[in-house]
Design a protein around this motif. Structure first.
Motif, mmCIF file in Angstrom:
data_model
loop_
_atom_site.group_PDB
_atom_site.id
_atom_site.type_symbol
_atom_site.label_atom_id
_atom_site.label_comp_id
_atom_site.label_asym_id
_atom_site.label_seq_id
_atom_site.Cartn_x
_atom_site.Cartn_y
_atom_site.Cartn_z
ATOM 1 N N LEU A 13 -9.139 -1.491 -9.903
ATOM 2 C CA LEU A 13 -9.386 -0.537 -10.983
ATOM 3 C C LEU A 13 -10.543 0.410 -10.670
ATOM 4 O O LEU A 13 -10.601 1.515 -11.213
ATOM 5 N N THR A 14 -11.448 0.000 -9.776
ATOM 6 C CA THR A 14 -12.568 0.883 -9.424
ATOM 7 C C THR A 14 -12.200 1.869 -8.316
ATOM 8 O O THR A 14 -12.843 2.910 -8.197
ATOM 9 N N ILE A 15 -11.185 1.533 -7.511
ATOM 10 C CA ILE A 15 -10.877 2.427 -6.386
ATOM 11 C C ILE A 15 -9.671 3.323 -6.628
ATOM 12 O O ILE A 15 -9.498 4.311 -5.930
ATOM 13 N N LYS A 16 -8.855 3.008 -7.623
ATOM 14 C CA LYS A 16 -7.651 3.799 -7.873
ATOM 15 C C LYS A 16 -7.305 3.720 -9.358
ATOM 16 O O LYS A 16 -7.590 2.735 -10.012
ATOM 17 N N THR A 17 -6.682 4.752 -9.873
ATOM 18 C CA THR A 17 -6.321 4.787 -11.284
ATOM 19 C C THR A 17 -5.025 4.020 -11.510
ATOM 20 O O THR A 17 -3.962 4.422 -11.033
ATOM 21 N N PHE A 18 -5.152 2.900 -12.185
ATOM 22 C CA PHE A 18 -4.028 2.059 -12.580
ATOM 23 C C PHE A 18 -4.241 1.623 -14.018
ATOM 24 O O PHE A 18 -5.369 1.608 -14.506
ATOM 25 N N PHE A 74 0.826 -1.206 0.000
ATOM 26 C CA PHE A 74 0.000 0.000 0.000
ATOM 27 C C PHE A 74 0.862 1.258 0.000
ATOM 28 O O PHE A 74 0.571 2.220 -0.714
ATOM 29 N N LEU A 75 1.920 1.270 0.787
ATOM 30 C CA LEU A 75 2.828 2.420 0.808
ATOM 31 C C LEU A 75 3.529 2.608 -0.530
ATOM 32 O O LEU A 75 3.627 3.726 -1.038
ATOM 33 N N ASP A 76 4.024 1.517 -1.086
ATOM 34 C CA ASP A 76 4.752 1.596 -2.356
ATOM 35 C C ASP A 76 3.898 2.150 -3.495
ATOM 36 O O ASP A 76 4.412 2.788 -4.406
ATOM 37 N N HIS A 77 2.599 1.890 -3.429
ATOM 38 C CA HIS A 77 1.707 2.329 -4.517
ATOM 39 C C HIS A 77 0.851 3.520 -4.109
ATOM 40 O O HIS A 77 -0.129 3.839 -4.777
ATOM 41 N N ASP A 78 1.233 4.163 -3.009
ATOM 42 C CA ASP A 78 0.623 5.417 -2.567
ATOM 43 C C ASP A 78 -0.898 5.335 -2.421
ATOM 44 O O ASP A 78 -1.625 6.221 -2.872
ATOM 45 N N PHE A 79 -1.380 4.277 -1.780
ATOM 46 C CA PHE A 79 -2.812 4.150 -1.508
ATOM 47 C C PHE A 79 -3.188 5.122 -0.401
ATOM 48 O O PHE A 79 -2.450 5.278 0.581
ATOM 49 N N SER A 80 -4.326 5.753 -0.543
ATOM 50 C CA SER A 80 -4.845 6.622 0.512
ATOM 51 C C SER A 80 -5.573 5.755 1.542
ATOM 52 O O SER A 80 -5.905 4.587 1.283
ATOM 53 N N SER A 81 -5.846 6.351 2.674
ATOM 54 C CA SER A 81 -6.600 5.650 3.718
ATOM 55 C C SER A 81 -7.964 5.215 3.194
ATOM 56 O O SER A 81 -8.413 4.098 3.448
ATOM 57 N N ASP A 82 -8.630 6.091 2.453
ATOM 58 C CA ASP A 82 -9.948 5.769 1.894
ATOM 59 C C ASP A 82 -9.871 4.615 0.901
ATOM 60 O O ASP A 82 -10.766 3.767 0.863
ATOM 61 N N GLU A 83 -8.826 4.578 0.097
ATOM 62 C CA GLU A 83 -8.669 3.492 -0.882
ATOM 63 C C GLU A 83 -8.419 2.155 -0.186
ATOM 64 O O GLU A 83 -8.982 1.129 -0.580
ATOM 65 N N ALA A 133 -0.883 -2.930 -14.321
ATOM 66 C CA ALA A 133 -0.432 -2.562 -12.978
ATOM 67 C C ALA A 133 -1.397 -3.094 -11.924
ATOM 68 O O ALA A 133 -0.967 -3.624 -10.893
ATOM 69 N N ALA A 134 -2.691 -2.970 -12.174
ATOM 70 C CA ALA A 134 -3.691 -3.466 -11.225
ATOM 71 C C ALA A 134 -3.553 -4.974 -11.044
ATOM 72 O O ALA A 134 -3.650 -5.481 -9.919
ATOM 73 N N GLN A 135 -3.282 -5.685 -12.114
ATOM 74 C CA GLN A 135 -3.113 -7.135 -12.035
ATOM 75 C C GLN A 135 -1.866 -7.493 -11.208
ATOM 76 O O GLN A 135 -1.902 -8.387 -10.372
ATOM 77 N N THR A 136 -0.788 -6.769 -11.414
ATOM 78 C CA THR A 136 0.445 -7.006 -10.661
ATOM 79 C C THR A 136 0.236 -6.714 -9.181
ATOM 80 O O THR A 136 0.636 -7.507 -8.315
ATOM 81 N N ILE A 137 -0.409 -5.601 -8.881
ATOM 82 C CA ILE A 137 -0.666 -5.224 -7.490
ATOM 83 C C ILE A 137 -1.628 -6.214 -6.840
ATOM 84 O O ILE A 137 -1.461 -6.589 -5.671
ATOM 85 N N ALA A 138 -2.626 -6.667 -7.574
ATOM 86 C CA ALA A 138 -3.568 -7.664 -7.048
ATOM 87 C C ALA A 138 -2.819 -8.935 -6.656
ATOM 88 O O ALA A 138 -3.054 -9.498 -5.583
ATOM 89 N N ARG A 139 -1.915 -9.380 -7.495
ATOM 90 C CA ARG A 139 -1.130 -10.591 -7.189
ATOM 91 C C ARG A 139 -0.257 -10.354 -5.953
ATOM 92 O O ARG A 139 -0.180 -11.205 -5.077
ATOM 93 N N GLU A 140 0.380 -9.194 -5.879
ATOM 94 C CA GLU A 140 1.221 -8.870 -4.715
ATOM 95 C C GLU A 140 0.387 -8.869 -3.428
ATOM 96 O O GLU A 140 0.794 -9.442 -2.414
ATOM 97 N N LEU A 141 -0.761 -8.193 -3.474
ATOM 98 C CA LEU A 141 -1.608 -8.109 -2.292
ATOM 99 C C LEU A 141 -2.159 -9.474 -1.898
ATOM 100 O O LEU A 141 -2.169 -9.827 -0.709
ATOM 101 N N CYS A 142 -2.608 -10.226 -2.869
ATOM 102 C CA CYS A 142 -3.156 -11.552 -2.595
ATOM 103 C C CYS A 142 -2.101 -12.431 -1.931
ATOM 104 O O CYS A 142 -2.368 -13.082 -0.912
#
Length: 103
Positions: free
Chosen positions: A69-74, A32-41, A78-87
């Motif tokens: 893709l619905t909560i942040k602009t990727f 989350f920090l690396d991809h600059d997610f906000s608290s709301d996201e 990129a969204a697929q890569t981040i999804a795999r990382e988070l999962c």
């Protein structure tokens, strides 16, 4: 995160990344920090996963990618890569293990 290359936040993030690389871990908080997610996201994503878990609905990589893709602009890639990382991180952290799948 910040346009200043030597800001306190950027230096802290660099140190955290280095420590996690050495330990061979990648916690969700660091992602989350690396991809600059906000608290709301983060809250929106956690709420989505909690609701799916409570309903015992399986969450796949494509589900997670679509939600990102619905909560942040990727880009979709990129969204697929981040999804795999988070999962991967959440499963290692024993979170959402009943419904989250890498499939």
């Amino acid at each position: 995160m910040n346009d200043q290359p030597f800001s306190t936040n950027m230096l802290t993030l660099e140190v955290l990344d280095a420590i996690c690389d050495r330990l061979r871990i990648r916690p969700s908080a660091l992602i989350f920090l690396d991809h600059d997610f906000s608290s709301d996201e983060i809250t929106a994503l956690e709420t989505y996963l909690t609701q799916r878990s409570l309903g015992r609905v399986k969450t796949t990589m494509s589900d997670l990618t679509a939600q990102l893709l619905t909560i942040k602009t990727f880009t979709p890639e990129a969204a697929q890569t981040i999804a795999r990382e988070l999962c991967t991180a959440w499963l290692q952290e024993d979170r959402y293990t009943q419904t989250l799948t890498l499939a």
